[in-house]
Design an enzyme around this catalytic site. Structure first.
Site, PDB file in Angstrom:
ATOM      1  CG  HIS A 104      -1.747  -0.949   1.170  1.00 56.94           C
ATOM      2  ND1 HIS A 104      -2.186  -1.824   2.579  1.00 56.94           N
ATOM      3  CD2 HIS A 104      -3.037  -1.379   0.340  1.00 56.94           C
ATOM      4  CE1 HIS A 104      -2.930  -2.825   2.211  1.00 56.94           C
ATOM      5  NE2 HIS A 104      -3.517  -2.211   0.932  1.00 56.94           N
ATOM      6  CE  LYS A 109     -13.131  -6.913   1.559  1.00 56.86           C
ATOM      7  NZ  LYS A 109     -11.988  -6.421   0.883  1.00 56.86           N
ATOM      8  CB  SER A 138      -4.340  -6.709   4.328  1.00 56.05           C
ATOM      9  OG  SER A 138      -3.963  -5.700   3.701  1.00 56.05           O
ATOM     10  NE  ARG A 184      -2.856  -6.946  -4.604  1.00 55.58           N
ATOM     11  CZ  ARG A 184      -3.436  -7.026  -3.618  1.00 55.58           C
ATOM     12  NH1 ARG A 184      -3.184  -7.524  -2.449  1.00 55.58           N
ATOM     13  NH2 ARG A 184      -4.684  -7.025  -3.884  1.00 55.58           N
TER      14      ARG A 184
HETATM   15  P1  ADP Z   1      -9.707  -3.931  -0.592  1.00 53.52           P
HETATM   16  O1  ADP Z   1      -9.838  -2.727  -1.208  1.00 53.52           O
HETATM   17  O2  ADP Z   1      -9.919  -5.126  -1.395  1.00 53.52           O
HETATM   18  O3  ADP Z   1     -10.102  -4.122   0.912  1.00 53.52           O
HETATM   19  P2  ADP Z   1      -7.193  -3.326   0.138  1.00 53.52           P
HETATM   20  O4  ADP Z   1      -7.454  -2.363   1.120  1.00 53.52           O
HETATM   21  O5  ADP Z   1      -6.121  -4.556   0.682  1.00 53.52           O
HETATM   22  O6  ADP Z   1      -8.174  -3.915  -0.678  1.00 53.52           O
HETATM   23  O7  ADP Z   1      -6.147  -2.369  -0.705  1.00 53.52           O
HETATM   24  C1  ADP Z   1      -6.624  -1.302  -1.448  1.00 53.52           C
HETATM   25  C2  ADP Z   1      -5.962  -1.087  -2.651  1.00 53.52           C
HETATM   26  O8  ADP Z   1      -4.560  -1.381  -2.733  1.00 53.52           O
HETATM   27  C3  ADP Z   1      -6.476  -2.156  -3.791  1.00 53.52           C
HETATM   28  O9  ADP Z   1      -6.406  -1.432  -5.076  1.00 53.52           O
HETATM   29  C4  ADP Z   1      -5.523  -3.139  -3.739  1.00 53.52           C
HETATM   30  O10 ADP Z   1      -5.492  -3.962  -5.046  1.00 53.52           O
HETATM   31  C5  ADP Z   1      -4.293  -2.751  -3.500  1.00 53.52           C
HETATM   32  N1  ADP Z   1      -3.191  -3.037  -3.159  1.00 53.52           N
HETATM   33  C6  ADP Z   1      -3.134  -3.850  -1.876  1.00 53.52           C
HETATM   34  N2  ADP Z   1      -1.971  -4.667  -1.699  1.00 53.52           N
HETATM   35  C7  ADP Z   1      -1.353  -4.254  -2.734  1.00 53.52           C
HETATM   36  C8  ADP Z   1       0.155  -4.397  -2.909  1.00 53.52           C
HETATM   37  N3  ADP Z   1       0.895  -5.393  -2.516  1.00 53.52           N
HETATM   38  N4  ADP Z   1       0.635  -3.984  -4.118  1.00 53.52           N
HETATM   39  C9  ADP Z   1      -0.163  -3.015  -4.821  1.00 53.52           C
HETATM   40  N5  ADP Z   1      -1.451  -2.810  -4.622  1.00 53.52           N
HETATM   41  C10 ADP Z   1      -1.839  -3.184  -3.615  1.00 53.52           C
END
Ligand code: ADP
Length: 195
Positions: A54, A78, A165, A127
């Site tokens: 992130h 969630k 995460s 990713r």
């Molecule tokens: P969600 O919106 O599915 O709950 P997250 O909070 O984990 O997802 O992530 C928010 C955004 O960050 C999403 O666009 C997700 O694809 C991206 N993201 C999460 N982890 C990574 C990573 N390791 N590299 C790049 N983008 C990421």
């Protein structure tokens, strides 16, 4: 200079009341943003918890925009490991220290939040191909709902492409070392949750 401004917004910031001239603070805020031509993007997600992946995306986005608003979603569907407050606090301690990055929370439609923040773009991280289908569908639906808000996909450093995460929480639950994948304060918080 005034020619660059949207007259409707300008007019909206002045509401004539019986008692005199009333300035609507939100309209003035939007007016000033347009006036300064500030480029703002929203980076939404659950951030349960924030990872180095992130942070990599936030830093890349910050190079493209004057301000990046990291927006934590209230999501009743969630079951997060960290409460909303904990997720916000961890973000403030990490991403919040980067200049031009603001941490916020939102509920309801993302595009409405983007409009309220006068943001022209939504940032999402990509990713792998597995992210693509869902992200593509969301981006096109958001475009239908608000044509003026663009979705921009950013790829992290290769070493973060396998990081999520969910996987970090799984490693922590099984007693593994997550210190390479998350900031130190997040590793500590995971240790406390999983002990
Ligand atoms: P969600 O919106 O599915 O709950 P997250 O909070 O984990 O997802 O992530 C928010 C955004 O960050 C999403 O666009 C997700 O694809 C991206 N993201 C999460 N982890 C990574 C990573 N390791 N590299 C790049 N983008 C990421």
């Amino acid at each position: 200079m005034i020619g660059l401004l949207r007259h409707s917004d300008f007019r909206a910031s002045f509401v004539i009341r019986a008692s005199g001239l009333y300035l609507n603070p939100l309209s003035i805020f939007h007016f000033l943003c347009e006036f300064s031509q500030m480029r703002r993007a929203i980076y939404p997600g659950s951030f349960d918890p924030v990872t180095n992946g992130h942070l990599d995306v936030i830093e890349r986005a910050r190079k493209l925009f004057d301000e990046v608003v990291v927006a934590v979603a209230h999501n009743d569907e969630k079951q997060p490991l960290f409460s909303l407050k904990e997720r916000l606090d961890l973000l403030r301690e990490t991403a919040g220290t980067i200049g031009g990055v603001r941490i916020a929370e939102f509920s309801g439609l993302l595009v409405e939040f983007a409009r309220a923040e006068s943001a022209g773009a939504v940032i999402r991280g990509l990713r792998a191909v597995s992210d693509f289908e869902f992200e593509f569908q969301m981006a096109l639906m958001n475009r239908k709902l608000a044509a003026a808000v663009e979705t921009i996909f950013l790829m992290p450093k290769e070493e973060y492409t396998y990081l999520s995460s969910r996987i970090v929480k799984e490693i922590a639950r099984l007693g593994g070392d997550v210190s390479r994948f998350v900031p130190a304060c997040v590793a500590k918080a995971l240790g406390r949750k999983c002990s």
